[in-house]
Each structure stands twice: as structure tokens, then as C-alpha cells.
Design a protein around this motif. Structure first.
Motif, PDB file in Angstrom:
ATOM      1  N   SER A 407      24.413  29.468   2.192  1.00  9.32           N
ATOM      2  CA  SER A 407      23.154  29.695   2.923  1.00  9.32           C
ATOM      3  C   SER A 407      21.994  28.976   2.250  1.00  9.32           C
ATOM      4  O   SER A 407      21.082  28.487   2.924  1.00  9.32           O
ATOM      5  CB  SER A 407      22.860  31.189   3.031  1.00  9.32           C
ATOM      6  OG  SER A 407      22.777  31.786   1.749  1.00  9.32           O
ATOM      7  N   CYS A 408      22.036  28.881   0.924  1.00 11.89           N
ATOM      8  CA  CYS A 408      20.966  28.164   0.219  1.00 11.89           C
ATOM      9  C   CYS A 408      20.974  26.692   0.580  1.00 11.89           C
ATOM     10  O   CYS A 408      19.919  26.077   0.798  1.00 11.89           O
ATOM     11  CB  CYS A 408      21.118  28.335  -1.293  1.00 11.89           C
ATOM     12  SG  CYS A 408      20.750  29.996  -1.884  1.00 11.89           S
ATOM     13  N   GLU A 409      22.171  26.084   0.637  1.00 11.62           N
ATOM     14  CA  GLU A 409      22.268  24.672   0.994  1.00 11.62           C
ATOM     15  C   GLU A 409      21.831  24.445   2.440  1.00 11.62           C
ATOM     16  O   GLU A 409      21.188  23.446   2.761  1.00 11.62           O
ATOM     17  CB  GLU A 409      23.696  24.174   0.788  1.00 11.62           C
ATOM     18  CG  GLU A 409      24.076  23.933  -0.658  1.00 11.62           C
ATOM     19  CD  GLU A 409      23.315  22.758  -1.268  1.00 11.62           C
ATOM     20  OE1 GLU A 409      23.309  21.668  -0.678  1.00 11.62           O
ATOM     21  OE2 GLU A 409      22.719  22.939  -2.344  1.00 11.62           O
ATOM     22  N   ILE A 410      22.169  25.384   3.329  1.00 13.42           N
ATOM     23  CA  ILE A 410      21.730  25.262   4.725  1.00 13.42           C
ATOM     24  C   ILE A 410      20.206  25.329   4.822  1.00 13.42           C
ATOM     25  O   ILE A 410      19.577  24.564   5.547  1.00 13.42           O
ATOM     26  CB  ILE A 410      22.389  26.343   5.607  1.00 13.42           C
ATOM     27  CG1 ILE A 410      23.888  26.038   5.772  1.00 13.42           C
ATOM     28  CG2 ILE A 410      21.718  26.421   6.983  1.00 13.42           C
ATOM     29  CD1 ILE A 410      24.661  27.073   6.551  1.00 13.42           C
ATOM     30  N   GLN A 411      19.609  26.226   4.059  1.00 10.70           N
ATOM     31  CA  GLN A 411      18.150  26.337   4.064  1.00 10.70           C
ATOM     32  C   GLN A 411      17.503  25.060   3.532  1.00 10.70           C
ATOM     33  O   GLN A 411      16.468  24.612   4.034  1.00 10.70           O
ATOM     34  CB  GLN A 411      17.696  27.546   3.241  1.00 10.70           C
ATOM     35  CG  GLN A 411      18.132  28.896   3.808  1.00 10.70           C
ATOM     36  CD  GLN A 411      17.452  29.253   5.112  1.00 10.70           C
ATOM     37  OE1 GLN A 411      16.555  28.551   5.572  1.00 10.70           O
ATOM     38  NE2 GLN A 411      17.885  30.334   5.735  1.00 10.70           N
ATOM     39  N   LYS A 412      18.110  24.469   2.521  1.00 11.89           N
ATOM     40  CA  LYS A 412      17.596  23.204   1.997  1.00 11.89           C
ATOM     41  C   LYS A 412      17.686  22.108   3.052  1.00 11.89           C
ATOM     42  O   LYS A 412      16.770  21.295   3.205  1.00 11.89           O
ATOM     43  CB  LYS A 412      18.373  22.788   0.749  1.00 11.89           C
ATOM     44  CG  LYS A 412      18.122  23.645  -0.483  1.00 11.89           C
ATOM     45  CD  LYS A 412      18.987  23.165  -1.642  1.00 11.89           C
ATOM     46  CE  LYS A 412      18.820  24.036  -2.882  1.00 11.89           C
ATOM     47  NZ  LYS A 412      19.707  23.592  -3.983  1.00 11.89           N
ATOM     48  N   TYR A 413      18.805  22.094   3.782  1.00 11.80           N
ATOM     49  CA  TYR A 413      18.964  21.109   4.853  1.00 11.80           C
ATOM     50  C   TYR A 413      17.871  21.286   5.908  1.00 11.80           C
ATOM     51  O   TYR A 413      17.214  20.318   6.313  1.00 11.80           O
ATOM     52  CB  TYR A 413      20.342  21.248   5.506  1.00 11.80           C
ATOM     53  CG  TYR A 413      20.472  20.434   6.777  1.00 11.80           C
ATOM     54  CD1 TYR A 413      20.877  19.109   6.743  1.00 11.80           C
ATOM     55  CD2 TYR A 413      20.176  20.991   8.020  1.00 11.80           C
ATOM     56  CE1 TYR A 413      20.976  18.350   7.906  1.00 11.80           C
ATOM     57  CE2 TYR A 413      20.268  20.244   9.186  1.00 11.80           C
ATOM     58  CZ  TYR A 413      20.667  18.929   9.121  1.00 11.80           C
ATOM     59  OH  TYR A 413      20.741  18.191  10.269  1.00 11.80           O
TER      60      TYR A 413
END
Length: 448
Positions: A407-413
Motif C-alpha cells: 500500500s505504501c508503494e501504491i501511495q507513492k505511485y
């Protein structure tokens, strides 16, 4: 240039070049005579941008800008249709429309229109908002010896009609012989320093008034400015690995052929995450990502169901539905979809918001030798395209991973921060081939 028309003419101002900075034209009554004839500084064009500001309370169809040829052929027209709330752009025998505009009465609006003969594309900017580029088949390579009219539009016989006339106020009319950058359009909308028109320049306008049209001091107003894209045109049809950072695919027309075929770095995976950003004004079903195999047409598919306002995720021909989304037209949306064969769970992230996980049967990898396509939905392996399901709009930042992204990587994207690029599809090293009319342009930047 002379119109062979029978008009009752009252000349209010002799033809002259004037600085109309701080001024506006007032069209005070419905009439089939009153108009302003503008004399351009150039007479041959292969591209144009026209910007103006207008204010009206008309509850009927009315013209906003009109370009005609000596033969009375309608070359370019910007017309508002009240009954359908659509801005219609005419170019020669082609036309396209933009609906659902917040075209409020008794309110100042900034409207910019672009056209380019080499691509046949037109685009409308409404109060600084970039709308989808659309294809209008070019009938000629250039516009030659035009007559430019404010307040009226000629019919095929060379006549004006009062029921299409403009009544209200108009100011800051500029025209360029090229497609103006989005940054310059934003500056125009915000009334910042911008490059004045090199065909029509409001600060040095050559015009003649016919009938009752007045010149008054411009009234002050404010417009909300939206910063969008700094664009330039680039076409590519070759299959190759390219860095598309800062670029986007543009799908400009309804078609059952045009698409982009992507070649993945891996061909058999037990989990997947697919992310992309898209922008469209389609009022129908449309495909957003299509991956098929020899076993399943919908091996991995993201599809929008317009009737039910649902985003559908298909895995191996099974479907999960996500409804109640604020999927606004003419707006950029970030969409991420995850699936894991071990659990059989799929999940959709809409503009950074995680939606509920749904169960679709798992226990097997996504099949080897997939065909991945943007712009069309595959009803057979690599084909079976249907025009009513095609994507029209803009798409960028397509990535795919062979695992469920955190979820953190998705938020960064979503926030366009530094994130781990896709190891199956990587927008910065994308292997793709364009089929037919799909363009590559610079994606949005924030104009300072």
C-alpha cells in the motif's frame, strides 16, 4: 474581402488597427446583421489556436467564433448548443462535441480551441481545463484567405440568422497560427503575461463593426485556473524499448483498430499489480487494460461499465465489480489493480483509495505468452475489438509487477513520488508497438 450577402449595414467604426486592451465588444441585441469582421495578419494556416473570453445569458444555440472562406464554406466554428449543453467544434465537413460543461449563464468564460492539419486533431480548453483531444478528418492541408467573424455565423448560402447570433460581451480575442502550449493557455486564462496572437492580437486588432456592436471598458472578473499540461506532439509506430517518462499515449478517436500492444518482461506470473493513469470524457463502456491468453480472453482485464458506474476487474474470465466511484470525466484518475493466485483475492485502488478485496478463484499463474493491449478490449486472443468498447482519451504511467504491491508503494505511485518501477511493464523502459492512430505526447507538468 466581400461577402455577397444582402445586409442592412450600419458602420459603427471605420476599419482600423486599434489597441483594445481593457476593452470589450458588446453585442446588445438579437439580430441577423450585427457582427465584427476581423482582418487577420496572416491568411494561410496549417494549425491554429483561438482564445477568447465571453459573457452571455442566452438560453439558446449561439456562435462564439466563426471562420469562413470566400465561397461561404464554413472553415472553423465554435458553437454552443444550449439544449444538449455541448460545445461543438466544426472543421470543414467534420465536427466533434464536448458535453457536461459548467457553462453558467451571466458568467465570464475563457475558451481556447486548437486544430492541427498534420494530425487532424482538435482540442477544447474550457476555463483552463484541458478536454480530450479528438480527431476531425482534415479535408485540406491549410486554411486560405479566411473571413473571421464575431457575433454571427454564415450558412451555406452566405446568410446570417438571428437565432444563432451571439448576444453578450466578448473580449481578449487572440489567434495564433500554431498550437499554443498548455502553459501559454494557462497564462492566458489567468491573465498573466503570455505570447499575444500572431494572427489576431487584441492589443493591435484590425476590425470593422457592422450594425449595433459597441466598444466599452472591460468589466473585471476572476476565473479559477487549473494547471494541467505542457504538451508537444510526437508520433511513434516502431516496436522498441523506449523511456516514456514524462510522456503519455493519446487515443484521439472511436475506432475498432487503433491500439498499443505491450510486450511484458515476464510471461508467467502468480501474482500481479497493474497501475496506470487515464483521462477521458467517454459516456459509455470502455476498456482500460486488456491482457488475454490462448486459454482466457480476459486473462487480466480492467473495464469500466458506464451504465452501472462500475469498474470491473476480470481474472481468467471471472469478474469482481466496484461501484459508486467518483469517476469524473475530463479528469486524471490513478487506478491500481492487484491479484494473487495463492489467495484468489483481487483489489482495486481508485485515486489512492483502497477498495474492498474480492475473491476470484486462484491456484494458477497468469498464463504464459499473454497479449497485453491498451485502447481496445480483446474478445479473442489479440483481436475481436469492438468500437463501442474502445478507449478514447489519454493514458500514462503504465506499470505492472509480478507481485502484490504494498500500500505504501501504491501511495507513492499515486502521488508521483519515487516508487519501485514495474518489473513486468516499466513505463521508463517500455517495449511496445503502436497500431494505427495512437499518438505520443508530453504528459502534464505544472506551469509555474
Amino acid at each position: 474581402m466581400q461577402f455577397v450577402v444582402c445586409l442592412m449595414i450600419l458602420i459603427s467604426n471605420a476599419e482600423a488597427i486599434q489597441d483594445l486592451s481593457g476593452k470589450m465588444f458588446v453585442f446588445p441585441q438579437q439580430t441577423d446583421t450585427a457582427h465584427v469582421l476581423l482582418t487577420p495578419s496572416k491568411t494561410n494556416f496549417t494549425a491554429i489556436t483561438v482564445c477568447h473570453r465571453s459573457f452571455t445569458d442566452l438560453k439558446r444555440e449561439h456562435v462564439l467564433f466563426s471562420v469562413a472562406l470566400p465561397s461561404f464554406d464554413i472553415e472553423c466554428v465554435v458553437l454552443y448548443k444550449f439544449e444538449t449543453n455541448e460545445m461543438v467544434l466544426f472543421k470543414k465537413n467534420g465536427q466533434t462535441s464536448y458535453g457536461e460543461l459548467d457553462y453558467k449563464l451571466s458568467t465570464w468564460h475563457s475558451i481556447c480551441t486548437t486544430w492541427e492539419s498534420s494530425t487532424g486533431l482538435v482540442q477544447l480548453w474550457f476555463n483552463g481545463q484541458q478536454l480530450t483531444k479528438k480527431y476531425v478528418e482534415a479535408q485540406s492541408s491549410q486554411i486560405t484567405a479566411p473571413s473571421i467573424i464575431l457575433g454571427q455565423v454564415l450558412d451555406d448560402a452566405g446568410d446570417f440568422h438571428s437565432d444563432r447570433s451571439f448576444v453578450g460581451m466578448m473580449t481578449n480575442v487572440h489567434m495564433w497560427d500554431y498550437v499554443l502550449s498548455s502553459c501559454e493557455i494557462q497564462k492566458y486564462v489567468a491573465e498573466l503575461s503570455f505570447t499575444p496572437g500572431n494572427v489576431l492580437n487584441w492589443a493591435a486588432l484590425d476590425f470593422q463593426i457592422y450594425g449595433r456592436v459597441l466598444i466599452e471598458n472591460k468589466q473585471l472578473y476572476s476565473l479559477t485556473m487549473r494547471f494541467l499540461v505542457c504538451l508537444m506532439f510526437l508520433v511513434s509506430n516502431a516496436a522498441a524499448v523506449q523511456d516514456l517518462s514524462g510522456k503519455m499515449f493519446l487515443f484521439p478517436q472511436h475506432t475498432d483498430t487503433a491500439h498499443v500492444r505491450l510486450t511484458p518482461l515476464k510471461t508467467s506470473i502468480g501474482a500481479a499489480t497493474v497501475c496506470h493513469r487515464s483521462f477521458t470524457n467517454l459516456k459509455r463502456d470502455h476498456n482500460l487494460f486488456s491482457m488475454s491468453s490462448q486459454s482466457f480472453d480476459n486473462e487480466f482485464l480492467l473495464f469500466y461499465d458506464f451504465t452501472h458506474n462500475e469498474m470491473e476487474v476480470h481474472v481468467k474470465n471471472q469478474k469482481a465489480e466496484y461501484g459508486g466511484l467518483d469517476y469524473k470525466p475530463n479528469t486524471w484518475h490513478s487506478l491500481c489493480t492487484t491479484w494473487d493466485s495463492g489467495s484468489g483475492l483481487v483489489q482495486l485502488w481508485f485515486n489512492g483509495q483502497p477498495l474492498i478485496k474480492n475473491y476470484l478463484s486462484g491456484q494458477s499463474n497468469l498464463t504464459a505468452n499473454p497479449i497485453i493491449i491498451l485502447g481496445q478490449e480483446q474478445d479473442s486472443h489479440g483481436g475481436g475489438f469492438v468500437v463501442k468498447q474502445c478507449f478514447v482519451g489519454m493514458m500514462t504511467d503504465v506499470h505492472m509487477w509480478d507481485y502484490v504491491l504494498s500500500s505504501c508503494e501504491i501511495q507513492k505511485y499515486v502521488s508521483e513520488l519515487s516508487f519501485t518501477p514495474g518489473n513486468v511493464l516499466n513505463w521508463a523502459a517500455l517495449n511496445f508497438r503502436i497500431h494505427e492512430r495512437v499518438l505520443i505526447e508530453n504528459k502534464q507538468m505544472f506551469c509555474q
